[in-house]
Design a protein around this motif. Structure first.
Motif, mmCIF file in Angstrom:
data_model
loop_
_atom_site.group_PDB
_atom_site.id
_atom_site.type_symbol
_atom_site.label_atom_id
_atom_site.label_comp_id
_atom_site.label_asym_id
_atom_site.label_seq_id
_atom_site.Cartn_x
_atom_site.Cartn_y
_atom_site.Cartn_z
ATOM 1 N N UNK A 47 0.857 -1.120 0.015
ATOM 2 C CA UNK A 47 0.071 0.056 -0.030
ATOM 3 C C UNK A 47 0.810 1.298 -0.076
ATOM 4 N N UNK A 48 2.313 1.201 0.225
ATOM 5 C CA UNK A 48 3.184 2.314 0.329
ATOM 6 C C UNK A 48 3.887 2.299 -0.765
ATOM 7 N N UNK A 52 -1.553 3.729 -6.547
ATOM 8 C CA UNK A 52 -2.840 4.029 -6.226
ATOM 9 C C UNK A 52 -3.764 3.458 -7.108
ATOM 10 N N UNK A 53 -3.493 3.140 -8.242
ATOM 11 C CA UNK A 53 -4.666 2.653 -9.219
ATOM 12 C C UNK A 53 -4.756 1.150 -8.713
ATOM 13 N N UNK A 54 -3.680 0.574 -8.595
ATOM 14 C CA UNK A 54 -3.647 -0.836 -8.417
ATOM 15 C C UNK A 54 -4.668 -1.095 -6.733
ATOM 16 N N UNK A 55 -4.194 -0.484 -5.998
ATOM 17 C CA UNK A 55 -4.860 -0.386 -4.685
ATOM 18 C C UNK A 55 -6.422 -0.039 -4.802
ATOM 19 N N UNK A 56 -6.710 0.900 -5.506
ATOM 20 C CA UNK A 56 -8.036 1.143 -5.719
ATOM 21 C C UNK A 56 -8.837 0.277 -6.337
ATOM 22 N N UNK A 84 -8.901 8.513 -5.411
ATOM 23 C CA UNK A 84 -8.947 7.218 -5.526
ATOM 24 C C UNK A 84 -9.548 6.439 -4.339
ATOM 25 N N UNK A 85 -10.133 5.421 -4.286
ATOM 26 C CA UNK A 85 -10.567 4.793 -2.989
ATOM 27 C C UNK A 85 -9.591 3.747 -2.650
ATOM 28 N N UNK A 86 -8.634 4.052 -1.720
ATOM 29 C CA UNK A 86 -7.482 3.366 -1.476
ATOM 30 C C UNK A 86 -7.422 3.118 0.135
ATOM 31 N N UNK A 87 -8.026 3.764 0.944
ATOM 32 C CA UNK A 87 -7.849 3.690 2.481
ATOM 33 C C UNK A 87 -8.999 2.631 3.057
ATOM 34 N N UNK A 88 -9.130 2.681 4.214
ATOM 35 C CA UNK A 88 -9.942 1.733 4.823
ATOM 36 C C UNK A 88 -11.497 2.327 4.815
ATOM 37 N N UNK A 89 -11.554 3.463 4.469
ATOM 38 C CA UNK A 89 -13.147 4.107 4.404
ATOM 39 C C UNK A 89 -14.005 3.357 3.454
ATOM 40 N N UNK A 90 -15.109 3.284 3.776
ATOM 41 C CA UNK A 90 -16.102 2.539 2.987
ATOM 42 C C UNK A 90 -16.351 3.289 1.654
#
Length: 126
Positions: A47-48, A52-56, A84-90
Motif C-alpha cells: 500500500x506504500x 494508487x490505481x492498483x490498490x483502488x 481514489x478509493x484506497x484507504x479503509x473508508x467504505x
C-alpha cells in the motif's frame, strides 16, 4: 411516533435487502460490500508503493452490484472529491436526485463515506 418498520425485502436485482417502510414508501439500506471477502495481493505489492490505481481497483473488488458498476464507470474515483478509493473508508452509493427508491444507473454515484456524510450534512444545513 416511530420512523417506520424495518423489514427484509427480496429484490431480483439486489437480493436480500434491509429496508425501512414508511407508509407505502420503501427505502433500501444496503450497499453491497463484504467485510469478510479477501482479494489476494499481487506479488510484492505494498500500500506504500505509490500505485494508487492498483490498490483502488483491488479495494473495489469488495463491492458488487450497482456499487461495482459505479466504481468502474468512475475509474475507481470518488464522484465527490475525485480521489481514489484506497484507504479503509467504505464506499457509499449516493442517489444524485435524493430519491432513494430511484436505482437507475445514471442516478447513482460511488463516493467516500465522509463525502456522503458531508453532502447530506450540507443539504440539511440549507
Amino acid at each position: 411516533m416511530g420512523l417506520g418498520e424495518v423489514e427484509l425485502h427480496v429484490d431480483q436485482t439486489r437480493g436480500l435487502t434491509p429496508t425501512i417502510r414508511v407508509g407505502q414508501t420503501v427505502i433500501g439500506l444496503r450497499v453491497s460490500h463484504s467485510e469478510n471477502k479477501h482479494v489476494m495481493v499481487q506479488g510484492i505489492k505494498s500500500p506504500y508503493d505509490g500505485n494508487t490505481t492498483y490498490w483502488s481497483e483491488r479495494k473495489s473488488k469488495l463491492y458488487d452490484g450497482e456499487t461495482s458498476i459505479a466504481l468502474k464507470k468512475q475509474s475507481h474515483k470518488c464522484a465527490s472529491c475525485g480521489l481514489k478509493f484506497i484507504d479503509e473508508e467504505k464506499v457509499h452509493l449516493h442517489h444524485i436526485d435524493g430519491n432513494h427508491p430511484n436505482w437507475k444507473k445514471n442516478n447513482l454515484e460511488a463516493i467516500h463515506e465522509s463525502c456522503h456524510d458531508y453532502k447530506h450534512m450540507s443539504k440539511s444545513a440549507s
